[in-house]
Design an enzyme around this catalytic site. Structure first.
Site, mmCIF file in Angstrom:
data_model
loop_
_atom_site.group_PDB
_atom_site.id
_atom_site.type_symbol
_atom_site.label_atom_id
_atom_site.label_comp_id
_atom_site.label_asym_id
_atom_site.label_seq_id
_atom_site.Cartn_x
_atom_site.Cartn_y
_atom_site.Cartn_z
ATOM 1 N N LYS A 154 2.502 26.266 -10.531
ATOM 2 C CA LYS A 154 1.304 27.113 -10.631
ATOM 3 C C LYS A 154 0.248 26.453 -9.758
ATOM 4 O O LYS A 154 -0.577 25.666 -10.229
ATOM 5 C CB LYS A 154 0.874 27.213 -12.098
ATOM 6 C CG LYS A 154 -0.123 28.317 -12.381
ATOM 7 C CD LYS A 154 -0.241 28.534 -13.879
ATOM 8 C CE LYS A 154 -1.439 29.343 -14.286
ATOM 9 N NZ LYS A 154 -1.451 30.723 -13.823
HETATM 10 N N1 PMP Z 1 2.805 35.151 -12.976
HETATM 11 C C1 PMP Z 1 1.753 34.535 -12.442
HETATM 12 C C2 PMP Z 1 1.611 34.516 -10.956
HETATM 13 C C3 PMP Z 1 0.807 33.924 -13.259
HETATM 14 O O1 PMP Z 1 -0.241 33.319 -12.718
HETATM 15 C C4 PMP Z 1 0.963 33.978 -14.659
HETATM 16 C C5 PMP Z 1 -0.077 33.372 -15.552
HETATM 17 N N2 PMP Z 1 0.012 31.976 -15.578
HETATM 18 C C6 PMP Z 1 2.086 34.613 -15.195
HETATM 19 C C7 PMP Z 1 2.986 35.199 -14.318
HETATM 20 C C8 PMP Z 1 2.337 34.616 -16.662
HETATM 21 O O2 PMP Z 1 2.612 33.297 -17.063
HETATM 22 P P1 PMP Z 1 2.257 32.775 -18.519
HETATM 23 O O3 PMP Z 1 2.947 33.683 -19.461
HETATM 24 O O4 PMP Z 1 2.789 31.400 -18.562
HETATM 25 O O5 PMP Z 1 0.786 32.854 -18.655
#
Ligand code: PMP
Length: 296
Positions: A154
């Site tokens: 991320k």
């Molecule tokens: N895709 C992206 C590009 C994101 O930034 C996020 C949020 N972090 C998600 C999917 C969903 O991830 P999560 O369920 O871990 O928040």
């Protein structure tokens, strides 16, 4: 959105400081090239008090994101979780979004920066995309290739394509964009993962070209409790458009149903969908309701 006022605290490299006194080094590699790692964690106002949802998993993922892009990560997950609770307390926040950010130090070369810094900020938070069903569109922008950037990291630079896609979609009057991967399969929304329902089975794009969301994984686990089959596979746009229903998942969003993708309306009434069942269970899980799996 008001992120902070003059009374707000942030956590910065081991200390709590006032948000309006902190800044960022203008020579930081993060500012120039987008090399920084972020997380997004939700705090919920539960009957057990303010509770961070899956905080350890988020900080572990922050650690892995840094490792994947060569940022030295020297912090301990348990300490960061404790400091996050203290941050919420100092700011008197109950229902909040928490944003940890690791930036890198001064370096104008394309080599790893020597030092890294961590900041944790938090602000009041309601549903990100609201609670209504949303209207989506297939984006002309594609997800970055996993051959270019590690998919599971991320990292800030990844969000340029997300920003372009959301901006383009909202300009055309949609709530959110759905991006294809570089092979043309359906990947995910700008900052959410995607599920579709077809003939009482859930399908979601397989890992590889998507960001492996913690909420996506929670949904797969909840589906297991309900004996709902989840198939992880490459999804075509035709399969998406022929779905009975669809929904997005993410920490900020929670679970939100999709009404349309471009001019195609999903036929199933949202309240009758598997997504709606999982949405209720997820809400109970985040609020630490006992027996969340039966209180639907
Ligand atoms: N895709 C992206 C590009 C994101 O930034 C996020 C949020 N972090 C998600 C999917 C969903 O991830 P999560 O369920 O871990 O928040």
């Amino acid at each position: 959105m008001k992120y902070f006022d003059k009374n707000a605290w942030i956590y910065l490299d081991g200390r709590f400081v006032k948000a309006d006194t902190a800044g960022i080094d203008l020579f930081s590699q993060s500012v120039h090239y987008g090399l920084s790692a972020i997380e997004g964690i939700r705090a919920y106002n539960t009957h057990n008090g303010t509770r961070l949802f899956k905080a350890e998993q988020h900080y572990d993922r922050l650690h892995r994101s840094c490792e994947e892009v060569g940022i030295d990560f020297q912090w301990d997950t348990d300490v960061l979780v404790d400091k996050t609770y203290e941050l919420l307390d100092r700011n008197n926040l109950r229902s909040a979004y928490v944003r940890p950010l690791v930036t890198t130090g001064r370096n104008m070369y394309l080599t790893p920066a020597a030092d890294a810094s961590i900041v944790i900020t938090a602000w009041e938070w309601g549903p990100f995309l609201g609670t209504d069903l949303i209207r989506t569109t297939l984006s002309p922008y594609r997800r970055p290739s996993p051959l270019s950037v590690p998919m599971a990291a991320k990292v800030a630079g990844q969000y340029i394509s997300s920003i372009l896609a959301t901006t383009e979609a909202t300009k055309r009057g949609f709530d959110e964009a759905i991006l294809l991967d570089h092979d043309g399969y359906v990947a995910q929304a700008s900052s959410n993962n995607l599920f579709i329902e077809k003939n009482a089975i859930l399908y979601t794009p397989a890992l590889g070209h998507i960001f492996p969301g913690i909420t996506r994984q929670a949904v797969i686990e909840l589906a297991g409790i309900f004996n709902i089959s989840v198939v992880e596979k490459q999804l075509t746009t035709d399969e998406l458009k022929a779905a009975d229903s669809a929904f997005l998942t993410g920490t900020a969003t929670g679970i939100v149903g999709i009404s349309t993708v471009d001019d195609v309306k999903f036929p199933e009434e949202w309240s009758d969908t598997l997504g709606a069942t999982i949405q209720r269970a997820y809400k109970n899980l985040t609020l630490e309701k006992e027996n969340y799996e039966v209180i639907i």
